[in-house]
Design an enzyme around this catalytic site. Sequence first.
Site, PDB file in Angstrom:
ATOM      1  N   GLU A 127       0.797  -1.241   0.000  1.00 55.21           N
ATOM      2  CA  GLU A 127       0.000   0.000   0.000  1.00 55.21           C
ATOM      3  C   GLU A 127       0.826   1.286   0.000  1.00 55.21           C
ATOM      4  OE1 GLU A 127      -2.687  -0.415   3.324  1.00 55.21           O
ATOM      5  OE2 GLU A 127      -3.809  -2.003   2.347  1.00 55.21           O
ATOM      6  N   ASN A 168       2.193  -5.263  -3.156  1.00 55.22           N
ATOM      7  CA  ASN A 168       0.777  -5.555  -2.883  1.00 55.22           C
ATOM      8  C   ASN A 168       0.013  -4.256  -2.630  1.00 55.22           C
ATOM      9  OD1 ASN A 168      -1.158  -7.769  -2.244  1.00 55.22           O
ATOM     10  ND2 ASN A 168      -1.187  -6.879  -0.184  1.00 55.22           N
ATOM     11  N   HIS A 205     -10.299  -6.083  -2.633  1.00 55.59           N
ATOM     12  CA  HIS A 205     -11.426  -5.920  -1.706  1.00 55.59           C
ATOM     13  C   HIS A 205     -12.517  -5.172  -2.478  1.00 55.59           C
ATOM     14  CE1 HIS A 205      -9.116  -7.215   1.767  1.00 55.59           C
ATOM     15  NE2 HIS A 205      -8.167  -6.357   1.471  1.00 55.59           N
ATOM     16  N   GLU A 234      -6.198 -10.712  -1.331  1.00 60.71           N
ATOM     17  CA  GLU A 234      -7.057 -10.460  -0.160  1.00 60.71           C
ATOM     18  C   GLU A 234      -8.513 -10.373  -0.587  1.00 60.71           C
ATOM     19  OE1 GLU A 234      -5.640  -7.126   2.188  1.00 60.71           O
ATOM     20  OE2 GLU A 234      -3.548  -7.660   1.861  1.00 60.71           O
ATOM     21  N   ASP A 236     -12.262 -10.250  -1.159  1.00 58.64           N
ATOM     22  CA  ASP A 236     -13.591 -10.323  -0.543  1.00 58.64           C
ATOM     23  C   ASP A 236     -14.516  -9.447  -1.370  1.00 58.64           C
ATOM     24  OD1 ASP A 236     -12.762  -7.799   0.520  1.00 58.64           O
ATOM     25  OD2 ASP A 236     -12.581  -8.588   2.551  1.00 58.64           O
TER      26      ASP A 236
HETATM   27  C1  XIL Z   1      -6.537  -6.120   8.164  1.00 57.96           C
HETATM   28  C2  XIL Z   1      -6.894  -7.284   9.079  1.00 57.96           C
HETATM   29  O1  XIL Z   1      -7.796  -8.130   8.400  1.00 57.96           O
HETATM   30  C3  XIL Z   1      -7.521  -6.759  10.363  1.00 57.96           C
HETATM   31  O2  XIL Z   1      -7.686  -7.816  11.299  1.00 57.96           O
HETATM   32  C4  XIL Z   1      -6.636  -5.679  10.984  1.00 57.96           C
HETATM   33  O3  XIL Z   1      -7.308  -5.111  12.089  1.00 57.96           O
HETATM   34  C5  XIL Z   1      -6.303  -4.597   9.985  1.00 57.96           C
HETATM   35  O4  XIL Z   1      -5.712  -5.195   8.827  1.00 57.96           O
HETATM   36  N1  XIL Z   1      -5.097  -4.541   3.548  1.00 57.96           N
HETATM   37  C6  XIL Z   1      -4.104  -5.362   4.046  1.00 57.96           C
HETATM   38  C7  XIL Z   1      -4.380  -6.232   5.206  1.00 57.96           C
HETATM   39  O5  XIL Z   1      -3.043  -5.455   3.445  1.00 57.96           O
HETATM   40  O6  XIL Z   1      -3.253  -6.421   6.018  1.00 57.96           O
HETATM   41  C8  XIL Z   1      -5.515  -5.680   6.035  1.00 57.96           C
HETATM   42  O7  XIL Z   1      -5.822  -6.635   7.052  1.00 57.96           O
HETATM   43  C9  XIL Z   1      -6.717  -5.391   5.180  1.00 57.96           C
HETATM   44  C10 XIL Z   1      -6.390  -4.350   4.136  1.00 57.96           C
END
Ligand code: XIL
Length: 301
Positions: A127, A168, A205, A234, A236
């Site tokens: 990020e 990422n 996401h 990641e 969802d």
């Molecule tokens: C999130 C986790 O799922 C949570 O449990 C935590 O509180 C915050 O981080 N991008 C990412 C992940 O790269 O590491 C994040 O994970 C979600 C967004």
Amino acid sequence: ATTLGASAAATGRYFGTAVAANKLSDSTYVGILDREFNAVTPENEMKIDATEPQQNQFTFTNADRIVNHAIAQGMKVRGHTLAWHSQQPGWMQSMEGAALRSAMLNHVTRVATNYRGKVFTWDVVNEAFADSGGGRRDSNLQRTGNDWIEAAFRAARTADPGAKLCYNDYNIDNWTWAKTQAVYTMVRDFKTRGVPIDCVGLQSHFNSGSPYPGNYRTTLENFAALGVDVQITELDIEGSGQTQAATYANVVKDCLAVARCNGITVWGIRDSDSWRASGTPLLFDGSGNKKAAYTATLDAL
Ligand code: XIL
């Protein structure tokens, strides 16, 4: 095949999930994990605040619980994440400049060395780009100099030469978005100059603010054409029912259409495990039952 992992493996891919160490005592959770998935990403346990809570004092206890479970089950491990502006321990948050740069590189080196040979892919940097405008995100790491990202990749390569090294990020799914173009330009530059990068992780996401884009496959193809793997890291998807199921199927089909899209990770197992406070973005309901999204995903694999 009859499970996500086995179906993905049939085309040389993995299908993974984020795992939380404190859920490894939940038998429903572990039952689904061991049955369906052949890769894991520690959800928080490998982050900087978890692994180096005090400077130069490293703690791998919780990450090890996940890694040891994965190894015992023959699952791959994605390491997440070595350098990030978020979830930094307090000592790092208050650092700047050359001291922060060397502390960051020390962290990358020590964590990657600790898991050398056990982690198949590292999210080296997470990020680092701004949400709009196509520039870098302002952070204490960015303020150490624009070359902090490539410095992190070089340190990771030296520490763990056998691992794939990923950049990422989120909101790099839509090919037309400035953030996507900015990451693409960085990866192209890294490949041109020989900075060691092997893959791009698209968090993916998806929700109303950043929905699954119709050009997602184009984005995957374009990154892959730079000579890197692409991984969906990641996943969802906000929503429910057949609409959500159809979007999961589209994501899977897009990945399978791109030879260098070599794996998909969902960000949790049951809806109740999701980091999203509300909503039902995952493949299993709160009781661990398969949702329509699960069936659509399996059918598309
Ligand atoms: C999130 C986790 O799922 C949570 O449990 C935590 O509180 C915050 O981080 N991008 C990412 C992940 O790269 O590491 C994040 O994970 C979600 C967004």
